[in-house]
Motif scaffolding. Structure first.
Motif: not given
Length: 277
Positions: A6-10, A12-15, A21-23, A116-117
């Motif tokens: 799971v790639i999480i970075e600042a 990011r697109s709205e989708k 947030i779920w992740n 994180f969001p």
């Protein structure tokens, strides 16, 4: 079997942002549990403070109104039940607003460390308010049973009223939380607005008993909290009055607009929070 990374970075697109947030749902739960534990840690009565505060508010309003203003008793509903219904939803709304507006400041250590969001922090702040509300609702139930003022079928609307209060408080609180990162004055302004708002909203009295001039009624109904309190009382009190559309519709529209603006404003400023910590 290989696991999917799971790639999480600042930025990011709205989708992908809402997927993040779920992740990070585990972080949301951890922060919520922490807030609840911190709120009642080293207190003697613990979560019982959830109904002690509104009870003393009720006693204060009851003394002032009955002794000095003379409006203590409703012709249809006992005043303690009437007043506490307003105090119940007002306390829920105002506590949500304060918790959300302070959520970023109380978590600055997390903001500066990892991405994180950030909206997870305002979301996690609401759970402790829900605990307080449930405790206060128990007290209201006892009060209603004592005075034999049982709600009618309209009580099924109650969850919708609570969701309405959540979105309204979350929208306003999110704007304050965003501004509070750069301008700490908003942290001081929030409690002042809550204290002032309690007297300009029909919290301990009904809107009718305030004797608002007819030509000012529409303007007064533009206060979204008025529609919130009116609809909540319609649901929880044993009255078969018509639904308060005149105040409810403006409240719903304003709530929706505020929420959209708040989320957009928060998202636009989110990547700059760390610059002001």
């Amino acid at each position: 079997m290989a696991t999917k990374e799971v790639i999480i970075e600042a930025n990011r697109s709205e989708k992908h942002y809402w997927l993040d947030i779920w992740n990070f749902r585990d972080l949301l739960i951890i922060l919520a549990k922490r807030d609840i534990m911190v709120r009642y840690k080293q207190t003697i009565i613990g979560a019982a403070w959830g109904f002690v505060r509104p009870l003393f508010t009720l006693l204060g309003f009851g003394f002032i109104l009955t002794k000095f203003i003379g409006k203590g008793q409703s012709n249809e509903i006992p005043y303690p039940v009437l007043a506490f219904s307003g105090i119940l939803i007002w306390t829920y709304f105002s506590n949500l607003f304060i918790q959300v507006s302070n959520s970023l400041i109380t978590n600055t250590n997390l903001i500066s460390k990892v991405y994180f969001p950030r909206i997870i922090m305002p979301l996690s702040a609401v759970f402790v308010v829900i605990v307080d509300f449930l405790m206060a609702l128990i007290l209201y139930t006892i009060l209603a049973l004592w005075f034999q003022t049982f709600p009618s079928f309209q009580v099924v609307y109650l969850p919708i009223a609570l969701i309405h209060a959540f979105f309204l408080a979350f929208g306003i609180g999110l704007i304050f939380a965003t501004l509070n990162i750069k301008y700490r004055d908003f942290g001081q302004l929030g409690p002042f607005l809550v204290q002032f708002g309690m007297f300009i909203c029909p919290v301990a009295l009904t809107k009718e008993s305030l004797n608002i001039p007819q030509n000012w009624t529409f303007i007064y109904n533009l206060n979204p909290v008025v529609g919130l309190i009116d609809s909540f009382r319609w649901a929880i009190l044993p009255k078969n009055n018509p639904f308060p559309w005149d105040s409810f519709l403006p409240s719903i529209i304003i709530t929706f607009v505020l929420l959209v603006i708040a989320v957009a404003f928060f998202r636009k400023r989110e990547d700059k929070f760390v610059d002001f910590i």
